[in-house]
Write a protein that holds these residues in place. Structure first.
Motif, mmCIF file in Angstrom:
data_model
loop_
_atom_site.group_PDB
_atom_site.id
_atom_site.type_symbol
_atom_site.label_atom_id
_atom_site.label_comp_id
_atom_site.label_asym_id
_atom_site.label_seq_id
_atom_site.Cartn_x
_atom_site.Cartn_y
_atom_site.Cartn_z
ATOM 1 N N LEU A 24 7.682 -23.944 32.408
ATOM 2 C CA LEU A 24 8.442 -24.286 31.169
ATOM 3 C C LEU A 24 9.312 -23.089 30.570
ATOM 4 N N ASN A 25 10.196 -23.613 29.842
ATOM 5 C CA ASN A 25 10.714 -22.298 28.951
ATOM 6 C C ASN A 25 9.883 -21.089 28.848
ATOM 7 N N HIS A 29 6.759 -20.880 25.678
ATOM 8 C CA HIS A 29 5.304 -20.766 26.005
ATOM 9 C C HIS A 29 4.924 -19.299 26.549
ATOM 10 N N ARG A 290 1.981 -29.031 32.645
ATOM 11 C CA ARG A 290 2.856 -28.515 31.955
ATOM 12 C C ARG A 290 3.074 -29.441 30.679
ATOM 13 N N TYR A 291 3.182 -30.885 30.952
ATOM 14 C CA TYR A 291 3.271 -31.778 30.047
ATOM 15 C C TYR A 291 2.184 -31.784 28.930
ATOM 16 N N ASP A 294 3.170 -28.791 26.510
ATOM 17 C CA ASP A 294 4.342 -29.062 25.819
ATOM 18 C C ASP A 294 3.618 -29.748 24.776
#
Length: 339
Positions: A24-25, A29, A290-291, A294
Motif C-alpha cells: 500500500l501507499n 500506512h 491489504r484490503y 485499508d
C-alpha cells in the motif's frame, strides 16, 4: 498522515499482514512497532520488516502513545485478553478471526470497545477483496434476482497443525475454516440471523470438530449449506443461486475462494489480480490482507468505531451460529465454562 500500526505477535499471519501493508501507499500506512512475548522474536521480526520499535511484551506496545491501531495476530484463545488490554489503553484494534472463542467473549470485546470509544473490527479479510465487493454490488443490483441457496465448502487435511487440532489452542474446523463459510452466507443474506441451524459431523480424538456440515434456514425458505473440515480435502468453492442466475467463486489448483481473485457470474468469468508480495508469504494470496488494512484506515479517518463491511452485529451473529453448531456437535472449550 499515515495510519501508524502496531503489530501484536510475531507469528506467520503477522508476517503476511506486514508484507501486505508494504503493498500500500507508504504515505497511508506505517508499521511503527511490533511486540512479541519474547523480545528476541520481536527484534527478528522488526529486522525483517524494517520496523523501528520492538517490545518484549504486549503491555509495552499498549503504552506506546504513537500507535493508532494494533493488529492482533495471536491465536484466538488469547484474543479476549489481548484485545481488552489494547482497547483499555485507548488503542483501536483489528483482531484476527475468529474475534473470540464464543459469543460471550465477543460481547465482552464489543462492550470494551464501546466503553473506551475505540475502533474494533474482526479481521475477516475475505469481506474486503475486490471480488467480495463486486458480489455485494451485484446482489444489491438484483443481478441474481431473489437468492434461494448459498453453498460454501472449505476443507483440507490439517490435523498435523497443533493450533488447528488441539482443544487448548482453540482448534477445530468451525472456528478456523467454517467461519469463512458462515461469514459468506451472512454477507449474502445481509446480516440476517437464520431461523434454524442444523449441524452434524464428527470430532477427532482431541475433542474438537474434524468435519462439520451445517444447514441454515432463513426467512422465505432460503437455505445455506456450509461444510468445513480439517480431516479431508473438500471442493473448496462457494456458489450463490438466485432466480435469475448464479455467482461462483471460481477455484483452481490453489482453491482460494476465501481469498478470491476470480469470479464467475452467469457463466462469465472475471479476474481480479493481487499485487505481488515483496517477500515470501506463509499463506496463499496474503497480499489481499491489504484490503482490510485499508478498510481500517478509511474507518478511522471517518471517525467510525466499527466497519460497515464487517460490523459488530455480524461478528455477534457469527459467534452465535458457531456456538450453536458446536453445541449440537458436542464441542466445548474451557472458555465456554467460565461464568
Amino acid at each position: 498522515m499515515a495510519t501508524r500500526w502496531g503489530i501484536c505477535s510475531a507469528g506467520k499471519i503477522s508476517h503476511d499482514f506486514s508484507v501486505a501493508l508494504r503493498t500500500l501507499n507508504p504515505g497511508d500506512h506505517e508499521i511503527l512497532a511490533v511486540a512479541a512475548r519474547d523480545l528476541h522474536h520481536a527484534k527478528e521480526f522488526a529486522k525483517k520488516h524494517n520496523i523501528p520499535r520492538t517490545y518484549g511484551s504486549y503491555d509495552e506496545l499498549a503504552k506506546d502513545p504513537d500507535i493508532d491501531v494494533v493488529y492482533i495476530g495471536n491465536i484466538h484463545p488469547h484474543h479476549l485478553t489481548t484485545g481488552k488490554l489494547f482497547m483499555k489503553s485507548n488503542k483501536n484494534v483489528l483482531i484476527e478471526k475468529p474475534l473470540a472463542m464464543n459469543s460471550r467473549e465477543v460481547q465482552e470485546l464489543i462492550a470494551t470497545a464501546e466503553e473506551n470509544t475505540v475502533f474494533l473490527m474482526e479481521a475477516v479479510w475475505t469481506r474486503f477483496f475486490p471480488v467480495s465487493r463486486e458480489v455485494r454490488r451485484l446482489l444489491a443490483q438484483g443481478e441474481l434476482g431473489d437468492v434461494q441457496m448459498v453453498r460454501a465448502d472449505l476443507g483440507a487435511p490439517l490435523t498435523h497443525i497443533p493450533r488447528l487440532a488441539e482443544r487448548k489452542l482453540g482448534g477445530g474446523a468451525l472456528l478456523d475454516l467454517g467461519i469463512y463459510c458462515l461469514q459468506f452466507v451472512l454477507m449474502v443474506f445481509n446480516g440476517e440471523r437464520p431461523e434454524s441451524i442444523q449441524a452434524t459431523g464428527h470430532c477427532i480424538d482431541t475433542g474438537v470438530d474434524g468435519t462439520a456440515v451445517l444447514v441454515l434456514k432463513f426467512s422465505g425458505n432460503r437455505l445455506a449449506i456450509c461444510t468445513c473440515s480439517i480431516t479431508m480435502m473438500l471442493t473448496c468453492d462457494a456458489v450463490i443461486t438466485g432466480t435469475k442466475g448464479t455467482i461462483k467463486h471460481l477455484y483452481s489448483v490453489k482453491m482460494t475462494w476465501w481469498c478470491p481473485t476470480t469470479l464467475e457470474v452467469n457463466g462469465k468469468g472475471t479476474l481480479f489480480p493481487l499485487p505481488e508480495p515483496g517477500m515470501p508469504l506463509n499463506f496463499t494470496n496474503s497480499t489481499g490482507l491489504r484490503y482490510e488494512a485499508d478498510e481500517v484506515r478509511h474507518c478511522l479517518l471517518q471517525g467510525l468505531k466499527e466497519s460497515p463491511g464487517m460490523p459488530w452485529a455480524h461478528s455477534s451473529i457469527l459467534a452465535e451460529m458457531m456456538d450453536e453448531a458446536r453445541r449440537q456437535l458436542g464441542v466445548t472449550y474451557d472458555q465456554d465454562n467460565i461464568q
